[in-house]
Design an enzyme around this catalytic site. Structure first.
Site, PDB file in Angstrom:
ATOM      1  CE  LYS A  20      -1.585   1.404   4.023  1.00  0.00           C
ATOM      2  NZ  LYS A  20      -1.249   2.907   4.342  1.00  0.00           N
ATOM      3  CG  ASN A  21       2.367   2.678   3.337  1.00  0.00           C
ATOM      4  OD1 ASN A  21       1.364   3.092   3.345  1.00  0.00           O
ATOM      5  ND2 ASN A  21       2.766   2.307   4.655  1.00  0.00           N
TER       6      ASN A  21
ATOM      7  NE  ARG B 234      -1.158  12.600   7.947  1.00  0.00           N
ATOM      8  CZ  ARG B 234      -1.003  13.940   8.120  1.00  0.00           C
ATOM      9  NH1 ARG B 234      -2.215  14.542   8.477  1.00  0.00           N
ATOM     10  NH2 ARG B 234      -0.093  14.734   7.889  1.00  0.00           N
TER      11      ARG B 234
ATOM     12  CB  CYS C 219      -3.525  11.699  11.600  1.00  0.00           C
ATOM     13  SG  CYS C 219      -3.077   9.853  11.428  1.00  0.00           S
TER      14      CYS C 219
ATOM     15  NE  ARG D  99       0.883  10.342   9.792  1.00  0.00           N
ATOM     16  CZ  ARG D  99       0.362   9.181   8.965  1.00  0.00           C
ATOM     17  NH1 ARG D  99      -0.660   8.927   9.532  1.00  0.00           N
ATOM     18  NH2 ARG D  99       1.096   8.792   7.963  1.00  0.00           N
TER      19      ARG D  99
ATOM     20  CG  ASP E 142       3.650   1.317   9.342  1.00  0.00           C
ATOM     21  OD1 ASP E 142       3.277   2.360  10.074  1.00  0.00           O
ATOM     22  OD2 ASP E 142       3.905   1.634   8.069  1.00  0.00           O
TER      23      ASP E 142
ATOM     24  CB  ILE F 228       7.797   6.870  14.008  1.00  0.00           C
ATOM     25  CG1 ILE F 228       8.865   5.960  13.841  1.00  0.00           C
ATOM     26  CG2 ILE F 228       7.400   7.595  12.753  1.00  0.00           C
ATOM     27  CD1 ILE F 228      10.412   6.511  13.316  1.00  0.00           C
TER      28      ILE F 228
ATOM     29  NE  ARG G 268      -7.071   4.585   5.777  1.00  0.00           N
ATOM     30  CZ  ARG G 268      -6.684   5.543   6.299  1.00  0.00           C
ATOM     31  NH1 ARG G 268      -7.011   6.027   7.514  1.00  0.00           N
ATOM     32  NH2 ARG G 268      -5.996   6.279   5.589  1.00  0.00           N
TER      33      ARG G 268
HETATM   34  N1  EPU Z   1       6.747  14.718  10.056  1.00  0.00           N
HETATM   35  C1  EPU Z   1       6.851  16.000  10.348  1.00  0.00           C
HETATM   36  N2  EPU Z   1       6.739  17.028   9.218  1.00  0.00           N
HETATM   37  C2  EPU Z   1       6.721  16.522   7.786  1.00  0.00           C
HETATM   38  C3  EPU Z   1       6.364  15.131   7.621  1.00  0.00           C
HETATM   39  C4  EPU Z   1       6.601  14.229   8.830  1.00  0.00           C
HETATM   40  O1  EPU Z   1       7.082  16.638  11.353  1.00  0.00           O
HETATM   41  O2  EPU Z   1       6.623  17.303   7.043  1.00  0.00           O
HETATM   42  C5  EPU Z   1       6.933  13.964  11.123  1.00  0.00           C
HETATM   43  C6  EPU Z   1       5.505  13.087  11.204  1.00  0.00           C
HETATM   44  O3  EPU Z   1       4.592  13.610  11.885  1.00  0.00           O
HETATM   45  C7  EPU Z   1       6.040  11.899  12.039  1.00  0.00           C
HETATM   46  C8  EPU Z   1       7.378  11.412  11.647  1.00  0.00           C
HETATM   47  O4  EPU Z   1       7.903  12.807  10.912  1.00  0.00           O
HETATM   48  O5  EPU Z   1       6.116  12.010  13.295  1.00  0.00           O
HETATM   49  C9  EPU Z   1       7.614  10.514  10.324  1.00  0.00           C
HETATM   50  O6  EPU Z   1       6.543  10.891   9.461  1.00  0.00           O
HETATM   51  P1  EPU Z   1       6.718  10.389   7.884  1.00  0.00           P
HETATM   52  O7  EPU Z   1       6.731  11.661   6.729  1.00  0.00           O
HETATM   53  O8  EPU Z   1       7.986   9.501   7.555  1.00  0.00           O
HETATM   54  O9  EPU Z   1       5.356   9.484   7.661  1.00  0.00           O
HETATM   55  P2  EPU Z   1       4.333   9.622   6.432  1.00  0.00           P
HETATM   56  O10 EPU Z   1       4.877   9.531   5.003  1.00  0.00           O
HETATM   57  O11 EPU Z   1       3.304  10.219   6.862  1.00  0.00           O
HETATM   58  C10 EPU Z   1       4.686   6.855   5.977  1.00  0.00           C
HETATM   59  C11 EPU Z   1       3.475   5.578   5.917  1.00  0.00           C
HETATM   60  C12 EPU Z   1       3.448   5.400   7.392  1.00  0.00           C
HETATM   61  C13 EPU Z   1       4.275   5.086   8.093  1.00  0.00           C
HETATM   62  C14 EPU Z   1       5.308   6.203   8.122  1.00  0.00           C
HETATM   63  C15 EPU Z   1       6.636   5.877   8.936  1.00  0.00           C
HETATM   64  C16 EPU Z   1       2.663   6.035   3.888  1.00  0.00           C
HETATM   65  C17 EPU Z   1       1.227   6.221   3.112  1.00  0.00           C
HETATM   66  N3  EPU Z   1       2.407   5.921   5.041  1.00  0.00           N
HETATM   67  O12 EPU Z   1       3.960   7.830   6.661  1.00  0.00           O
HETATM   68  O13 EPU Z   1       2.238   4.239   7.276  1.00  0.00           O
HETATM   69  O14 EPU Z   1       3.925   4.587   9.442  1.00  0.00           O
HETATM   70  O15 EPU Z   1       5.666   6.386   6.754  1.00  0.00           O
HETATM   71  O16 EPU Z   1       7.178   4.679   8.255  1.00  0.00           O
HETATM   72  O17 EPU Z   1       3.541   5.467   3.190  1.00  0.00           O
HETATM   73  C18 EPU Z   1       0.409   2.624   7.968  1.00  0.00           C
HETATM   74  O18 EPU Z   1       0.539   2.139   7.103  1.00  0.00           O
HETATM   75  O19 EPU Z   1      -0.093   2.374   8.831  1.00  0.00           O
HETATM   76  C19 EPU Z   1       1.287   4.012   8.132  1.00  0.00           C
HETATM   77  C20 EPU Z   1       0.998   4.871   9.023  1.00  0.00           C
END
Ligand code: EPU
Length: 419
Positions: free
Chosen positions: A22-23, A93, A117, A122, A306, A328, A398
């Site tokens: 998915k991701n 998101r 969220c 996030r 995850d 995280i 999801r």
């Molecule tokens: N963060 C910030 N500012 C930003 C971006 C991120 O503060 O501009 C913080 C977030 O709040 C978080 C940390 O940085 O505390 C990491 O966030 P990241 O951006 O890496 O996460 P994401 O891209 O929103 C993806 C996966 C998540 C997974 C995380 C970490 C997708 C669609 N989602 O989220 O997947 O947990 O990376 O590996 O790729 C799930 O599948 O259940 C899921 C939540």
């Protein structure tokens, strides 16, 4: 709203096919916006989040053709609009991932800010910081991110404050069509980033270093169509392996890549599991009660956030006490209360959860709160005494394709029923 009804106590055994990730699929779908040509994606999982992204692409004006199960053609022709409304973005998101590609291709994009969220606040400040570094003017107004650039984006050095998966993906896509070279430092190293780089390079981009914390992207004038197979879902595979470990089972995950699961497999071995693997399969055999394991979640290649909830479920019935530190997301312990309702003994103090293994869990009505939390409840229910009803199971749809079918195939007693 459906619920899952699980009768615990069955030992899982057999084979399960792991779906596309998915991701990985979500940013790949967003990347199709970078070209007017057709991009064909194989191994797309059939999941609610994927439908939401496909719907968003359709709303933006892309043509989507479903060829057969798991294969899609996306053509984001000239009719595409660079406006992603709140109604769709609020449902997922990852919709923010269309920002970089739309801006790079059309010079302007308006994408709703994703809302709050369940697992944490996030923010998307790193996405915005990066796009500004590439020369975009970005304003956040009335709940929308409005990004513009005169002419093309210009390559630049971007140093992320933290390793962000989505931020790295958005910037990779934007930089692919920018003028000149972009260097992303402190980039996320997740396998989903590598998969995106493979697609982009297949489309004619010049991305180098994905999988390391420094990614070089030399912008090109245009990208073209291509065919790509989505990498397998390492979190789905990890979840079924934990199910095998908890039920003292013997399960083979097919169509998966064990090299992406190293930190998870090591913890499963520490818990007492026997793990063997080939290039595209992993087998887990467990003959005794798991031993409790301790870990902290960290960016790839360390232990993934995850998988935190699933390992917590395993610790609930393990021998001994395990400590878990979630680094995280600030609010990713919502499954704790529900697991405790099933008889677990978990205490949370800030980012740390201490799990004292108990001899047995007992069934109770419980409620899923987010995707991975719902899987932890499913896992706990598989070993709980009696019949557990898990409500709000739409969370699991999801991210886990045909979960009850796959579990039944392994011998679990699982039914989906109207709540
Ligand atoms: N963060 C910030 N500012 C930003 C971006 C991120 O503060 O501009 C913080 C977030 O709040 C978080 C940390 O940085 O505390 C990491 O966030 P990241 O951006 O890496 O996460 P994401 O891209 O929103 C993806 C996966 C998540 C997974 C995380 C970490 C997708 C669609 N989602 O989220 O997947 O947990 O990376 O590996 O790729 C799930 O599948 O259940 C899921 C939540």
């Amino acid at each position: 709203m459906d619920k899952l009804v699980i009768t615990g106590g069955q030992r899982l055994s057999g084979e399960v096919r792991i779906s596309g990730s998915k991701n990985a699929a979500l940013p790949l779908l967003a990347a199709t916006l970078l070209t007017a040509d057709t991009v064909r994606l194989h191994n797309i999982p059939q999941l609610q989040d994927i439908s939401t992204m496909v719907q968003l692409l359709g709303q933006l004006g892309a043509d989507i053709l479903v060829n057969e199960t798991c294969s899609l053609d996306v053509t984001s022709g000239e009719a595409v609009q660079a406006f992603a409304p709140y109604e769709l973005v609020r449902r997922m998101r990852a919709s923010i991932l269309v920002l970089g590609p739309l801006l790079a291709r059309f010079g302007e994009a308006r994408v709703s800010l994703p809302g709050g969220c369940a697992i944490g606040s996030r923010p998307v400040d790193q996405h915005i910081l990066g796009l500004r570094a590439l020369g975009a003017e970005v304003e956040v107004e009335s709940g929308y991110v409005h990004a513009r650039v005169q002419g093309r984006l210009r390559g630049a050095r971007v140093l992320f404050d933290m390793a962000t998966v989505g931020g790295t993906e958005n910037l990779m896509m934007a930089a692919a069509l920018a003028q000149g070279e972009t260097v992303l430092e402190n980039a996320a190293r997740e396998p989903e980033i590598v998969d995106l780089a493979l697609l982009l390079n297949g489309m004619g981009a010049r991305v180098d270093g994905a999988g390391s914390d420094c990614i070089h992207i030399t912008g090109v004038d245009r990208l073209h169509g291509c065919e790509h197979r989505v990498v397998s879902d390492r979190i789905e595979a990890g979840s079924y392996l934990v199910a095998a470990a908890m039920t003292r089972g013997d399960v083979v995950c097919r169509d998966t890549d064990p090299s992406l699961l190293e930190a998870v497999l090591r913890k499963l071995q520490e818990a007492g599991a026997e793990v063997s693997h080939g290039v595209d399969w992993v087998r887990l055999q467990m003959s005794a009660r798991p031993r409790a394991v301790s870990f902290r979640t960290q960016p790839f290649p360390a232990f993934p956030t995850d998988m935190q909830a699933q390992f917590m479920a395993m610790n609930c019935i393990a021998e001994g006490t395990g400590s878990i530190i979630e680094t995280i997301f600030e609010n990713r312990y919502m499954h704790v209360q529900e697991l405790n309702r099933l008889g677990a003994s978990i205490v949370v103090d800030g980012h740390t959860a201490i799990v004292h293994g108990v001899d047995a869990l007992q069934s109770a009505p419980v409620m899923a709160t987010d995707l991975r939390a719902s899987m932890s409840l499913v896992l706990a229910a598989l070993v709980a005494q009696g019949e557990t009803h898990i409500h709000r199971i739409y969370h699991i749809d999801r991210g886990y394709e045909r979960v009850e079918e796959k579990l039944r195939q392994l011998g679990a007693q699982v039914l989906r029923a109207p709540a």
